[in-house]
Structure formats: C-alpha cells, structure tokens
Design a protein around this motif. Structure first.
Motif, short mmCIF file in Angstrom:
data_model
loop_
_atom_site.label_atom_id
_atom_site.label_comp_id
_atom_site.label_asym_id
_atom_site.label_seq_id
_atom_site.Cartn_x
_atom_site.Cartn_y
_atom_site.Cartn_z
N LEU A 142 0.83 -1.20 0.00
CA LEU A 142 0.00 0.00 0.00
C LEU A 142 0.87 1.26 0.00
N GLN A 143 1.94 1.25 0.77
CA GLN A 143 2.83 2.41 0.81
C GLN A 143 3.53 2.60 -0.53
N GLU A 144 3.93 1.50 -1.17
CA GLU A 144 4.54 1.58 -2.50
C GLU A 144 3.55 2.21 -3.49
N LEU A 145 2.31 1.81 -3.40
CA LEU A 145 1.27 2.37 -4.27
C LEU A 145 1.15 3.88 -4.07
N VAL A 146 1.07 4.31 -2.82
CA VAL A 146 0.95 5.74 -2.51
C VAL A 146 2.18 6.50 -3.01
N ASP A 147 3.37 5.92 -2.82
CA ASP A 147 4.61 6.58 -3.23
C ASP A 147 4.72 6.70 -4.75
N LYS A 148 4.35 5.65 -5.47
CA LYS A 148 4.53 5.64 -6.93
C LYS A 148 3.39 6.31 -7.70
N PHE A 149 2.19 6.25 -7.14
CA PHE A 149 1.01 6.76 -7.86
C PHE A 149 0.16 7.63 -6.92
N PRO A 150 0.74 8.71 -6.39
CA PRO A 150 0.05 9.48 -5.35
C PRO A 150 -1.28 10.10 -5.79
N GLN A 151 -1.44 10.35 -7.07
CA GLN A 151 -2.66 11.01 -7.55
C GLN A 151 -3.75 10.02 -7.98
N SER A 152 -3.45 8.73 -7.94
CA SER A 152 -4.42 7.74 -8.43
C SER A 152 -5.55 7.52 -7.43
N GLU A 153 -6.66 7.07 -7.96
CA GLU A 153 -7.80 6.71 -7.11
C GLU A 153 -7.40 5.57 -6.16
N ALA A 154 -6.60 4.64 -6.68
CA ALA A 154 -6.14 3.51 -5.85
C ALA A 154 -5.31 4.01 -4.68
N ALA A 155 -4.50 5.05 -4.89
CA ALA A 155 -3.69 5.60 -3.79
C ALA A 155 -4.58 6.19 -2.70
N GLY A 156 -5.69 6.79 -3.09
CA GLY A 156 -6.63 7.30 -2.10
C GLY A 156 -7.17 6.18 -1.23
N LYS A 157 -7.51 5.06 -1.86
CA LYS A 157 -7.99 3.90 -1.11
C LYS A 157 -6.89 3.32 -0.23
N ALA A 158 -5.65 3.32 -0.77
CA ALA A 158 -4.52 2.82 0.01
C ALA A 158 -4.28 3.69 1.24
N ARG A 159 -4.38 5.00 1.08
CA ARG A 159 -4.21 5.91 2.23
C ARG A 159 -5.26 5.61 3.30
N GLN A 160 -6.49 5.38 2.88
CA GLN A 160 -7.55 5.06 3.84
C GLN A 160 -7.21 3.78 4.60
N ARG A 161 -6.75 2.76 3.88
CA ARG A 161 -6.41 1.50 4.53
C ARG A 161 -5.22 1.66 5.46
N LEU A 162 -4.24 2.43 5.04
CA LEU A 162 -3.07 2.64 5.90
C LEU A 162 -3.46 3.41 7.17
N GLY A 163 -4.40 4.32 7.06
CA GLY A 163 -4.85 5.08 8.21
C GLY A 163 -5.70 4.29 9.16
N SER A 164 -6.35 3.27 8.62
CA SER A 164 -7.28 2.49 9.45
C SER A 164 -6.62 1.28 10.09
N ARG A 165 -5.35 1.03 9.79
CA ARG A 165 -4.67 -0.13 10.37
C ARG A 165 -3.63 0.30 11.35
#
Length: 113
Positions: free
Chosen positions: A90-113
C-alpha cells in the motif's frame, strides 16, 4: 467480462488469459490481465491473484492499471494474513502513484490499520 459479472470466474480467467496470449500488444491486454487477477481473487485464489497482478506490472509497467494491480496485491496479501507486506505494498502504491484513485484507497487502509 460478462462471465465475471455472472460469477463464472473460471470462465472469465480462461477468456481473459486467452485474450492476453493472443493479443499481448493490444491496448486492452493490461485490462484483461488485471481481470484475470480479479477473477482469481474472487475465487479466493489469492496467491494466483498476486502472481497475475505482478505479471501485469512486469509486462505493462506504464499501464494505468498498475496502481489498481498494486491495490489488489495488497488486498490479497491481507487475505493471506500477511499484513506487514500488505502495508508495504500500500505504501509503495501511494509513493509511486500518489494522484491515483487507488492511492486514495490505500491511504484510507493505511490510516485504518
């Protein structure tokens, strides 16, 4: 895609895999590979889903589907109980594709764990 929507995941895997093998240079090939992984995930074959999404990332590194593939990989890793690796993905996703919709979902998951 109709097979996937009907819940015929094995049929969808065969159809999408066949498309990728027959038309590997098609603009639709990355999407087809992505759906192979989605269908495997739906069948709870998480290891195969991870492998299929990694295949997409390796074969089509510039595809817009790469960020979604990383999100799916993280989901499968979590289903396998490998939460530490899922968080790294998830962190790799946020780092490589910060503007993607998937990164938004990854940020939510990282914040909730």
């Amino acid at each position: 895609l109709d097979q996937f929507k009907r819940g015929d995941y094995q049929g969808a895997i065969g159809g999408f895999s066949g498309f990728v093998k027959t038309y590997p240079k098609s603009l639709l090939a990355p999407s087809a590979q992505y759906w192979v992984g989605n269908a495997q995930y739906a069948r709870r074959d998480y290891r195969a889903a991870i492998a299929s999404q990694r295949q997409l990332i390796q074969a089509y590194p510039d595809s817009p589907k790469v960020s979604d593939a990383l999100l799916n990989i993280a989901s499968a890793q979590a289903e396998l109980g490998d939460n530490a690796t899922a968080r790294r993905t998830l962190q790799e996703l946020v780092d490589k594709f910060p503007q993607s919709e998937a990164a938004g979902k990854a940020r939510q998951r990282l914040g909730s764990r």
